[in-house]
Design a protein around this motif. Structure first.
Motif, PDB file in Angstrom:
ATOM      1  N   TRP A   1      47.626  42.808  40.320  1.00 49.79           N
ATOM      2  CA  TRP A   1      47.792  42.394  38.898  1.00 49.79           C
ATOM      3  C   TRP A   1      48.321  40.945  39.005  1.00 49.79           C
ATOM      4  CZ3 TRP A   1      50.652  40.520  34.957  1.00 49.79           C
ATOM      5  CH2 TRP A   1      49.837  40.695  33.618  1.00 49.79           C
TER       6      TRP A   1
ATOM      7  N   SER B   1      40.635  35.577  37.107  1.00 49.52           N
ATOM      8  CA  SER B   1      39.574  36.228  37.165  1.00 49.52           C
ATOM      9  C   SER B   1      38.467  35.419  36.724  1.00 49.52           C
ATOM     10  CB  SER B   1      39.612  37.615  36.480  1.00 49.52           C
ATOM     11  OG  SER B   1      39.934  37.298  35.141  1.00 49.52           O
TER      12      SER B   1
ATOM     13  N   TYR C   1      38.304  39.434  40.249  1.00 45.20           N
ATOM     14  CA  TYR C   1      39.460  39.163  40.566  1.00 45.20           C
ATOM     15  C   TYR C   1      39.715  38.584  41.982  1.00 45.20           C
ATOM     16  CZ  TYR C   1      40.112  41.979  36.232  1.00 45.20           C
ATOM     17  OH  TYR C   1      39.995  42.396  35.024  1.00 45.20           O
TER      18      TYR C   1
ATOM     19  N   SER D   1      45.784  38.031  38.572  1.00 44.67           N
ATOM     20  CA  SER D   1      44.587  38.361  38.096  1.00 44.67           C
ATOM     21  C   SER D   1      44.291  37.348  36.811  1.00 44.67           C
ATOM     22  CB  SER D   1      44.764  39.899  37.291  1.00 44.67           C
ATOM     23  OG  SER D   1      45.674  39.714  36.255  1.00 44.67           O
TER      24      SER D   1
ATOM     25  N   THR E   1      42.168  45.779  39.289  1.00 41.77           N
ATOM     26  CA  THR E   1      43.713  45.543  39.847  1.00 41.77           C
ATOM     27  C   THR E   1      44.470  46.904  39.567  1.00 41.77           C
ATOM     28  OG1 THR E   1      44.603  44.898  37.710  1.00 41.77           O
ATOM     29  CG2 THR E   1      43.379  42.915  39.254  1.00 41.77           C
TER      30      THR E   1
END
Length: 687
Positions: A262, A268, A257, A265, A234
């Motif tokens: 982000w 994940s 991800y 994220s 990310t």
């Protein structure tokens, strides 16, 4: 705020311990000064060779005249401690990795941007940046033979390499690199419009996902192994993404991800793909996974980090898995784990994390209780490295000495220091440091760090400055840090409290910040301040409060709720949760503190009630505000709000912005300027 943990940013660490400055024989020594900050040498990424005989590491010095950090790789002989330099004048050095045979060392470094190359998947140009003097250098993989010779560049990734790993027999290297922009053709026509999704307000283009490639360790044409809208990295991940080879070399595990941003994220998972190609499959579907690694000698057992029980308000746990299931082997510790690595037997793991006001190592068996290793007064920094014989290399510091390289010959031995790169600090007068503990509100037993003035005299009372750590998932420990030392040299007591949300006192303490981001931590800090005042050494009419990032948030919160401060320094302070959620990169991360979005009626009021900006009219303390213009972590809009709110209510306030795109200035000149303004502000209003 959750995403950064570097030493420069967590400005709540303790500085120095030792004899009081007025002790016999110290009269001719100088206290630590602002000019000394530029001479500090930073050590990072120690990597011990498989045979345990040498340790490679990155040594970084700052050049004051050019205002540049100058990293280089050095190789230290474990037996003698002698070092030699392996690289000169290379920029962007990172991600050191020994080959399994120990005959070669690979690393990332900047290289000229390559010319456009055909994609092995689509056969179309990858739209590389134009070559020439205006092309931005990109990080590429270099391999250096320990027999001598220049490092060889083995990748030509148009957008650079983000992370990599050697195959078991060293013939290949798997690496991760970003794809070409999805709107590459439109960009070529100067049409740069992009859809806003999970990015922060500073983005100037849509992000492309990162994927897995394999190349021969001698260089050549790379083969792509993954593709799709998901991503293997990310835009704000703090550490490089390392793919993980199984011991038989047949498969490669990686963190998948949802995309390159982000924000989502936290969803994940661990995937695996055949090294020869094919469709990836999920190895572990437990969300929140990072840092996957196979056990040595195994193609079935693996480990990864994940917030305990999947709750983002808990600390990170280490999960060990097989094809059937993965379980938390650190459950009995019930505290945050910063890093882990496998021991050579493939059964035990080496863990690092905070324990009270120290940073320590544990040896964690796959089944059973973890055992803390004996480190004496040394605090661990960053990721340790382990040789095949069990020797452990790590960067550490003490309360009286900054970064140095250490080695543990085996898990039961005391550490041995191999370098003395910051020896000049031993000639400086350093204030005495001690841990302090208290019974806080809500049944918590809490702690922090107290640094005495350099010229402390018993019986006197001194002005006190609080320096509150960031995160909030951080901790103040008795490790060397410049800012508290500079304040100590200026005649201040320096108190660095830990508070709920900190990572050093277990999951219950860390989790207690849930839906209590301001008032609860504020009570913790004030209980700590009361404990310091009971020592009878504080001039209670001269107390200042300060911090960076979440420390800046608490500075703003405390300024609006307690009328005891005579000065405040709010660095990169989050002041408005709702606005910050809306434009920062970690939007989803904020929701875990409160349970849901501030734009949903059910949660709206709590976000507003825990924003310091709602109480700005109560602030009286003269306040210095600082921050970085391009800070996507805590956008500077927070500081603009705080500045105008204080100024318009008649509070003495100054606001300085640094023209950089970071969360804290990374160059030596502006780093030093932050410290100077911080100390000068407290000196002006507390002395």
């Amino acid at each position: 705020m959750k995403s950064w943990r570097s030493a420069w940013l967590l400005l709540g660490l303790a500085l120095v311990a030792g004899v009081p400055a007025h002790a016999t024989g110290t009269a001719t020594r100088l206290a630590f000064q602002l000019a000394d900050v530029r001479d500090l040498v930073r050590l990072s990424q120690p990597r011990i060779a498989p045979d345990g005989r040498h340790i490679a590491l990155i040594v970084t010095r700052a050049d004051w005249k050019t205002d540049k950090n100058e990293p280089r790789i050095e190789l230290v002989d474990v037996a003698s401690g002698k070092a030699r330099v392996l690289t000169w004048q290379r920029k962007g050095i990172a991600a050191l990795q020994w080959s399994h045979a120990g005959t070669r060392l690979a690393f990332l470094a900047e290289a000229p941007a390559p010319a456009p190359a055909a994609s092995s998947v689509s056969g179309t140009a990858m739209d590389a940046p134009a070559a020439g003097k205006d092309a931005k250098p990109m990080p590429q993989i270099f391999v250096m033979s320990m027999q001598g010779g220049d490092p060889q560049q083995i990748t030509q990734a148009p957008r650079g390499v983000e992370g990599f790993a050697w195959s078991p027999h060293d013939a290949r290297i798997a690496y991760i690199t970003a794809d070409a922009p999805a709107n590459a053709k439109a960009l070529a026509r100067h049409d740069g419009a992009f859809e806003v999704t999970d990015g922060n307000f500073e983005l100037r283009n849509a992000l492309a996902p990162s994927h897995l490639w394999v190349v021969a360790s001698s260089g050549g044409t790379a083969t792509r192994l993954t593709e799709g809208r998901y991503s293997l990295q990310t835009d704000r991940q703090g550490t490089p993404p390392y793919p993980a080879w199984s011991a038989d070399g047949k498969q490669i595990a990686f963190i998948r991800y949802p995309g390159p941003y982000w924000g989502p994220s936290f969803h994940s998972v661990v995937d695996v793909v055949d090294a020869s190609g094919g469709t990836p499959r999920t190895l572990s579907g437990q969300q929140g996974a990072t840092a996957v690694r196979y056990a040595p000698g195994s193609s079935a057992r693996y480990a990864y980090l994940r917030p305990r029980n999947g709750d983002e308000n808990n600390g990170n746990a280490v999960y060990v898995g097989t094809a059937e299931r993965a379980r938390d082997v650190t459950a009995d510790l019930a505290r945050n784990i910063d890093t882990y690595t496998w021991m050579p037997d493939g059964r035990d793991l080496l863990l690092s994390g905070e324990l009270g006001t120290r940073s320590v190592l544990w040896l964690q068996p796959s089944h059973g209780q973890a055992r803390e290793l004996r480190l004496g007064d040394v605090n661990v920094e960053g990721q340790p490295s382990v040789a095949r014989d069990g020797a452990i290399a790590f960067i550490g510091s003490t309360s009286t000495h900054p970064d140095e390289l250490y080695v543990l010959r085996h898990a039961g031995a005391p550490p041995r220091r191999l370098t003395d790169l910051n020896a000049f600090v031993d000639q400086r007068l350093l204030g005495r440091t001690q841990s302090i503990a208290w019974d806080g509100p809500d049944g918590f037993h809490e702690d922090g760090v107290l640094v005495y003035p350099v010229h402390y005299e018993a019986g006197r009372r001194y002005p006190l400055v609080l320096v509150i750590h960031g995160g909030p998932e951080g901790a103040s420990t008795v490790a060397f840090s410049p800012l508290p030392q500079l304040l100590s040299a200026a005649g201040f007591l320096v108190f660095q409290p830990n508070y709920r949300g900190s990572t050093n006192l277990g999951d219950a303490y860390q989790h207690a910040i849930f839906r209590d981001t301001g008032a609860g931590p504020g009570r913790d800090v004030m209980a700590g301040l009361a404990a310091v005042e009971k020592l009878g050494i504080v001039d209670t009419n001269r107390i200042g409060v300060s911090g960076w990032s979440y420390g800046g948030y608490l500075t703003a919160w405390l300024s609006g709720h307690y009328d005891v401060w005579k000065a405040a320094v709010a660095g990169a302070a989050l002041t408005d949760w709702v606005m910050d959620y809306t434009i920062s990169y970690y939007q989803t991360g904020d929701t875990y503190f409160f349970g849901g979005s501030p734009w949903v009626a059910k949660y709206h009021d709590i976000w507003r009630a825990q924003s310091p900006i709602a109480y700005a009219q109560n602030v009286k303390a003269p306040t210095l505000i600082m921050g970085d213009v391009g800070d996507g972590n805590v956008p500077l809009v927070n500081s603009y709000e705080w500045y105008h709110a204080l100024r318009d209510n008649g509070v003495t306030v100054r606001f300085y912005a640094y023209p950089v795109d970071t969360h804290f200035p990374e160059d030596i000149v502006q780093t030093t300027d932050v410290y100077r303004r911080w100390v000068d502000w407290m000196t002006q209003y507390l002395h």
